[in-house]
Scaffold this motif. Structure first.
Motif, mmCIF file in Angstrom:
data_model
loop_
_atom_site.group_PDB
_atom_site.id
_atom_site.type_symbol
_atom_site.label_atom_id
_atom_site.label_comp_id
_atom_site.label_asym_id
_atom_site.label_seq_id
_atom_site.Cartn_x
_atom_site.Cartn_y
_atom_site.Cartn_z
ATOM 1 N N VAL A 35 -104.284 11.472 35.526
ATOM 2 C CA VAL A 35 -105.047 10.452 34.795
ATOM 3 C C VAL A 35 -104.652 9.026 35.156
ATOM 4 O O VAL A 35 -105.173 8.067 34.581
ATOM 5 C CB VAL A 35 -104.910 10.652 33.262
ATOM 6 C CG1 VAL A 35 -105.514 11.983 32.839
ATOM 7 C CG2 VAL A 35 -103.452 10.539 32.811
ATOM 8 N N GLY A 36 -103.712 8.850 36.078
ATOM 9 C CA GLY A 36 -103.306 7.507 36.472
ATOM 10 C C GLY A 36 -102.434 6.801 35.460
ATOM 11 O O GLY A 36 -102.329 5.570 35.460
ATOM 12 N N TRP A 37 -101.771 7.563 34.605
ATOM 13 C CA TRP A 37 -100.904 6.971 33.573
ATOM 14 C C TRP A 37 -99.740 6.218 34.193
ATOM 15 O O TRP A 37 -99.166 6.655 35.198
ATOM 16 C CB TRP A 37 -100.382 8.080 32.654
ATOM 17 C CG TRP A 37 -99.402 7.618 31.615
ATOM 18 C CD1 TRP A 37 -99.697 7.016 30.427
ATOM 19 C CD2 TRP A 37 -97.976 7.753 31.652
ATOM 20 N NE1 TRP A 37 -98.548 6.757 29.725
ATOM 21 C CE2 TRP A 37 -97.482 7.204 30.456
ATOM 22 C CE3 TRP A 37 -97.073 8.278 32.580
ATOM 23 C CZ2 TRP A 37 -96.119 7.165 30.154
ATOM 24 C CZ3 TRP A 37 -95.716 8.237 32.301
ATOM 25 C CH2 TRP A 37 -95.244 7.691 31.094
ATOM 26 N N LYS A 38 -99.397 5.107 33.580
ATOM 27 C CA LYS A 38 -98.260 4.312 34.046
ATOM 28 C C LYS A 38 -97.554 3.697 32.851
ATOM 29 O O LYS A 38 -98.176 2.956 32.080
ATOM 30 C CB LYS A 38 -98.734 3.210 34.994
ATOM 31 C CG LYS A 38 -97.612 2.340 35.538
ATOM 32 C CD LYS A 38 -98.161 1.256 36.447
ATOM 33 C CE LYS A 38 -97.040 0.361 36.967
ATOM 34 N NZ LYS A 38 -97.562 -0.734 37.830
ATOM 35 N N PRO A 39 -96.262 3.974 32.652
ATOM 36 C CA PRO A 39 -95.545 3.365 31.530
ATOM 37 C C PRO A 39 -95.308 1.882 31.776
ATOM 38 O O PRO A 39 -95.049 1.458 32.912
ATOM 39 C CB PRO A 39 -94.231 4.143 31.485
ATOM 40 C CG PRO A 39 -94.023 4.616 32.886
ATOM 41 C CD PRO A 39 -95.394 4.875 33.439
ATOM 42 N N ASN A 40 -95.374 1.092 30.726
ATOM 43 C CA ASN A 40 -95.227 -0.361 30.841
ATOM 44 C C ASN A 40 -93.913 -0.897 30.298
ATOM 45 O O ASN A 40 -93.504 -2.000 30.659
ATOM 46 C CB ASN A 40 -96.386 -1.049 30.101
ATOM 47 C CG ASN A 40 -97.731 -0.742 30.715
ATOM 48 O OD1 ASN A 40 -97.926 -0.887 31.918
ATOM 49 N ND2 ASN A 40 -98.681 -0.299 29.891
ATOM 50 N N TRP A 41 -93.256 -0.118 29.435
ATOM 51 C CA TRP A 41 -92.079 -0.628 28.728
ATOM 52 C C TRP A 41 -90.787 -0.192 29.427
ATOM 53 O O TRP A 41 -90.499 0.993 29.511
ATOM 54 C CB TRP A 41 -92.062 -0.127 27.291
ATOM 55 C CG TRP A 41 -93.068 -0.779 26.407
ATOM 56 C CD1 TRP A 41 -94.400 -0.506 26.331
ATOM 57 C CD2 TRP A 41 -92.815 -1.817 25.454
ATOM 58 N NE1 TRP A 41 -95.003 -1.305 25.388
ATOM 59 C CE2 TRP A 41 -94.053 -2.123 24.831
ATOM 60 C CE3 TRP A 41 -91.676 -2.509 25.066
ATOM 61 C CZ2 TRP A 41 -94.170 -3.093 23.835
ATOM 62 C CZ3 TRP A 41 -91.796 -3.477 24.069
ATOM 63 C CH2 TRP A 41 -93.029 -3.767 23.474
ATOM 64 N N SER A 42 -89.989 -1.171 29.873
ATOM 65 C CA SER A 42 -88.666 -0.884 30.412
ATOM 66 C C SER A 42 -87.679 -0.711 29.258
ATOM 67 O O SER A 42 -87.949 -1.126 28.124
ATOM 68 C CB SER A 42 -88.187 -2.017 31.324
ATOM 69 O OG SER A 42 -87.892 -3.179 30.545
ATOM 70 N N ILE A 43 -86.522 -0.151 29.543
ATOM 71 C CA ILE A 43 -85.515 0.036 28.497
ATOM 72 C C ILE A 43 -85.045 -1.316 27.958
ATOM 73 O O ILE A 43 -84.821 -1.481 26.756
ATOM 74 C CB ILE A 43 -84.322 0.876 29.006
ATOM 75 C CG1 ILE A 43 -83.346 1.161 27.856
ATOM 76 C CG2 ILE A 43 -83.622 0.208 30.170
ATOM 77 C CD1 ILE A 43 -83.906 2.005 26.745
ATOM 78 N N ASP A 44 -84.939 -2.320 28.840
ATOM 79 C CA ASP A 44 -84.518 -3.648 28.379
ATOM 80 C C ASP A 44 -85.578 -4.276 27.489
ATOM 81 O O ASP A 44 -85.252 -4.946 26.495
ATOM 82 C CB ASP A 44 -84.219 -4.551 29.578
ATOM 83 C CG ASP A 44 -82.943 -4.148 30.307
ATOM 84 O OD1 ASP A 44 -82.057 -3.556 29.661
ATOM 85 O OD2 ASP A 44 -82.840 -4.423 31.522
ATOM 86 N N ASP A 45 -86.861 -4.062 27.818
ATOM 87 C CA ASP A 45 -87.937 -4.574 26.963
ATOM 88 C C ASP A 45 -87.910 -3.910 25.592
ATOM 89 O O ASP A 45 -88.124 -4.558 24.560
ATOM 90 C CB ASP A 45 -89.295 -4.332 27.614
ATOM 91 C CG ASP A 45 -89.544 -5.208 28.831
ATOM 92 O OD1 ASP A 45 -88.860 -6.249 28.952
ATOM 93 O OD2 ASP A 45 -90.394 -4.849 29.663
ATOM 94 N N ILE A 46 -87.643 -2.602 25.576
ATOM 95 C CA ILE A 46 -87.589 -1.864 24.310
ATOM 96 C C ILE A 46 -86.453 -2.381 23.439
ATOM 97 O O ILE A 46 -86.623 -2.625 22.234
ATOM 98 C CB ILE A 46 -87.435 -0.356 24.564
ATOM 99 C CG1 ILE A 46 -88.705 0.206 25.220
ATOM 100 C CG2 ILE A 46 -87.147 0.384 23.256
ATOM 101 C CD1 ILE A 46 -88.566 1.635 25.693
ATOM 102 N N ILE A 47 -85.285 -2.578 24.042
ATOM 103 C CA ILE A 47 -84.128 -3.061 23.284
ATOM 104 C C ILE A 47 -84.356 -4.494 22.810
ATOM 105 O O ILE A 47 -84.010 -4.852 21.676
ATOM 106 C CB ILE A 47 -82.850 -2.950 24.127
ATOM 107 C CG1 ILE A 47 -82.512 -1.473 24.346
ATOM 108 C CG2 ILE A 47 -81.681 -3.662 23.448
ATOM 109 C CD1 ILE A 47 -81.386 -1.230 25.322
ATOM 110 N N SER A 48 -84.975 -5.322 23.656
ATOM 111 C CA SER A 48 -85.277 -6.699 23.252
ATOM 112 C C SER A 48 -86.238 -6.724 22.071
ATOM 113 O O SER A 48 -86.065 -7.498 21.125
ATOM 114 C CB SER A 48 -85.885 -7.469 24.429
ATOM 115 O OG SER A 48 -84.948 -7.624 25.471
#
Length: 327
Positions: A301-314
């Motif tokens: 389906v062409g899925w691509k995650p956008n959130w990095s671990i640093d973005d999540i923690i921030s």
């Protein structure tokens, strides 16, 4: 105007609320939510939306209304969390299997497409299983360590097998999703999820408690990335498949996670190693490395995650209160 109707079981849970917001924002579907609020809190904004019908009832006891018609069903109802499942020991298998069979019957009757939310726990404790990650079964013997977590994982695997077999003899359109370490605002730390627990401890100055030696690795995935993948699979023509959803770029050890959260919150908390069995009893089991292969989902389906671990923690450090609200 008659809009298409979507049924979401367990829809007031952590994942369900994000999924319903996406459906409301990106479609004109109406939504029926069935949830007994046993491990979640009512979101009044969602419940009071004119396109939403909220039913406070255990899905096991819920009777399908006459003349109701759904064209999509998301099955999220289930005990969850390393700690949250403990009170259901000896019962999880019955709950999960009976609810999955019930939702499958509804899907068959209505010709609805079903998304069943399974778990990465089906891979057991061997990290090689998770890296292979696209199979419909486990070829290796499940470790003979009988815990509540094992009961949960095996029940979810049996549900996947049951759906597959039902689809052979009945017109069942379904896909299974195996999420890997989902995180985001309003996740309930009392169910045993690690990041909100670490955040609460860091902000209050309590010791940040790591279960075991902290070397176990996780692949934290933002809930928005998860629901994007779930929604893309549902809206596709794909059926009869199993997909991992997780962000392989976000691999981090639990010890590293604790240190990052401590730094992001400017906390003076100590980081302590603890034996979780002393806290929760011998039925508790800590998972080991959980690293998914998501190539199948990306290709499909062409899925691509956008959130990095640093973005999540921030985000967690900035939206402290939203991350600590129990849902």
């Amino acid at each position: 105007m008659n809009r298409e109707k979507v049924l979401v079981t367990g829809g007031m849970g952590f994942i369900g609320k994000f999924l319903e917001r996406k459906i409301l924002n990106e479609t004109d579907y109406n939504i029926t939510i069935v949830d007994n609020l046993s491990s979640s809190v009512l979101d009044e904004k969602i419940a009071n939306d004119k396109r939403v019908q909220f039913i406070e009832e255990d899905f096991s006891e819920w009777a399908l209304p006459d003349n109701e018609k759904y064209f999509q069903i998301y099955h999220l109802a289930s005990p969850v969390g390393p700690v949250g499942v403990l009170k259901y020991k000896g019962k999880i298998g019955k709950i999960i299997i009976e609810q999955t069979y019930k939702v499958a019957e509804i899907a068959i009757k209505m010709g609805a497409k079903l998304i069943d939310i399974s778990t990465s726990e089906v891979y057991g404790k061997n990290p090689d299983d998770e890296n292979e990650g696209q199979r419909e079964d486990i070829n290796k013997v499940v470790p003979p360590n009988i815990t509540v977590r094992l009961e949960y994982g095996v029940s979810k695997l049996l549900s996947e097998i049951m759906l597959k077999n039902l689809s052979i003899d009945f017109p069942l359109k379904y896909n299974c999703i195996r999420p890997f370490n989902i995180i985001g605002p309003s996740q309930n730390d009392e169910l045993g999820f690690v990041m909100p627990r670490f955040l609460r401890q860091a902000l209050s100055g309590e010791p940040i408690t790591i279960y075991g030696d902290g070397k176990q690795k996780r692949t934290f995935t933002h809930v928005e990335d998860l629901v994007d993948g779930i929604f893309m699979v549902m809206e596709s023509d794909i059926t009869g498949e199993i997909f991992n959803i997780g962000n392989p770029r976000n691999v981090i050890s639990i010890r590293e996670l604790a240190e990052k959260i401590k730094e992001a919150t400017n906390s003076y908390s100590e980081i302590n190693l603890v034996n979780p069995k002393k806290l929760f009893g011998d039925e508790f089991a800590e998972a080991w490395n959980k690293i998914p292969n998501v190539d199948k989902l990306v290709k499909a389906v062409g899925w691509k995650p956008n959130w990095s671990i640093d973005d999540i923690i921030s985000e967690a450090a900035i939206l402290k209160q939203r991350y600590l609200i129990k849902t």
